[in-house]
Design a protein around this motif. Structure first.
Motif, PDB file in Angstrom:
ATOM      1  N   GLU A 225       6.566  71.443  -1.527  1.00 55.78           N
ATOM      2  CA  GLU A 225       5.910  72.707  -1.121  1.00 55.78           C
ATOM      3  C   GLU A 225       5.648  73.570  -2.356  1.00 55.78           C
ATOM      4  OE1 GLU A 225       8.691  71.411   0.481  1.00 55.78           O
ATOM      5  OE2 GLU A 225       7.339  70.627   2.038  1.00 55.78           O
ATOM      6  N   ASP A 226       6.620  73.626  -3.294  1.00 48.99           N
ATOM      7  CA  ASP A 226       6.414  74.415  -4.525  1.00 48.99           C
ATOM      8  C   ASP A 226       5.217  73.870  -5.305  1.00 48.99           C
ATOM      9  OD1 ASP A 226       8.712  75.968  -4.123  1.00 48.99           O
ATOM     10  OD2 ASP A 226       9.984  74.544  -5.216  1.00 48.99           O
ATOM     11  N   LEU A 227       5.149  72.542  -5.428  1.00 44.81           N
ATOM     12  CA  LEU A 227       4.054  71.941  -6.216  1.00 44.81           C
ATOM     13  C   LEU A 227       2.716  72.250  -5.546  1.00 44.81           C
ATOM     14  CD1 LEU A 227       5.579  68.465  -7.191  1.00 44.81           C
ATOM     15  CD2 LEU A 227       5.230  70.453  -8.680  1.00 44.81           C
ATOM     16  N   ASN A 228       2.678  72.111  -4.203  1.00 42.09           N
ATOM     17  CA  ASN A 228       1.424  72.411  -3.498  1.00 42.09           C
ATOM     18  C   ASN A 228       1.057  73.880  -3.658  1.00 42.09           C
ATOM     19  OD1 ASN A 228       1.195  69.791  -2.704  1.00 42.09           O
ATOM     20  ND2 ASN A 228       2.123  70.111  -0.672  1.00 42.09           N
ATOM     21  N   ALA A 229       2.083  74.759  -3.591  1.00 45.45           N
ATOM     22  CA  ALA A 229       1.810  76.202  -3.725  1.00 45.45           C
ATOM     23  C   ALA A 229       1.293  76.512  -5.124  1.00 45.45           C
ATOM     24  CB  ALA A 229       3.076  77.002  -3.423  1.00 45.45           C
TER      25      ALA A 229
END
Ligand code: TMP
Ligand code: ASP
Length: 238
Positions: A146-150
């Motif tokens: 989720e962090d990478l996508n964000a």
């Protein structure tokens, strides 16, 4: 600046603000380095220019609805920011082929990259900030999918806003590097560090003349003159 020195990097010092936990002062330095510090000089005036340009860009991003660590410009060479724990990766967005992607993949220099290419680099001076993929980041950088996508979604949104901003000044946004951090008590990643001609490639839209640190990396021009010219052009379109 009188607070505690927390960290000193190649281009900035970071101080704690006495009595105000959760806020930091970023003090830009006149130092310029390239090739992981192999080439270095002190150019009096660079701190003022990068602080002015980065503050201007973060203010613009704020007005365009992008959350960042930036609070305000404090002085000629300092800015106040929210304290974050920096995620040890660099997110590079490329619209036009230049620099390491040309050397690495043999892409025709100056060709358009559509859609923009996102690359991740591991922030590690000893290793020379190597390119890495998502799995490497999950392994090494204490981040989730989720962090990478964000971070990637925010990087693309910053790209759209910066293209709009720089086009108004007759500039082509070739590529740029972003860093993200987490504020205390929050898991969300927020845009941090600086956005300046040290961390972007910017070319004149018509002549494709370099208006960024490549003039220093390649020894093709006077960095202070070029940064001054860039600042004047950004101010003219306010
Ligand atoms: P690169 O082509 O050398 O990989 O650089 C891509 C972009 O990232 C370019 O706009 C310059 C910026 N950059 C940094 O901000 N810090 C760095 O340490 C490097 C190598 C590049
Ligand atoms: N920022 C890196 C250094 O200071 C590399 C670069 O920007 O070219 O050496």
């Amino acid at each position: 600046m009188t607070g505690n020195l927390l960290y000193e990097g190649k281009a900035k010092r970071v101080y704690q603000v006495e009595g105000t936990p959760g806020q930091l002062v970023l003090a830009y330095k006149d130092d310029v380095t390239a090739f992981n510090g192999e080439k270095k000089d002190i150019l009096p005036g660079k701190a003022r220019l990068n602080n002015a340009i980065s503050s201007h860009i973060f203010q613009e991003l704020h007005e365009r609805g992008i959350r960042t660590h930036f609070i305000k410009k404090l002085s000629a060479t300092e800015q106040l920011v929210h304290q974050t724990d920096i995620v040890p990766l660099e997110v590079v967005v490329r619209n036009t082929a230049a620099g390491s992607i040309v050397r690495r993949l043999g892409i025709e220099p100056k060709s358009a990259l559509t859609p923009p290419v996102i690359e991740l680099f591991y922030k590690n001076d000893e290793l020379g900030d190597p390119l890495m993929n998502d799995d490497h980041a999950l392994l090494l950088c204490d981040v989730t999918h989720e962090d990478l996508n964000a971070m990637k979604a925010q990087a693309l949104e910053v790209n759209r806003q910066l293209i709009d901003l720089f086009t108004a000044s007759g500039l082509e946004l070739v590529d740029f590097k972003l860093e993200f951090g987490r504020m205390a008590g929050s898991n969300n990643v927020v845009l941090a560090d600086e956005i300046s001609p040290d961390t972007c490639r910017l070319w004149d839209l018509e002549t494709r003349e370099n208006l960024d640190k490549d003039v220093y990396r390649q020894g093709t021009g006077d960095l202070l003159e070029v940064y001054e010219k860039l600042m004047t052009r950004l101010e003219a379109s306010l």
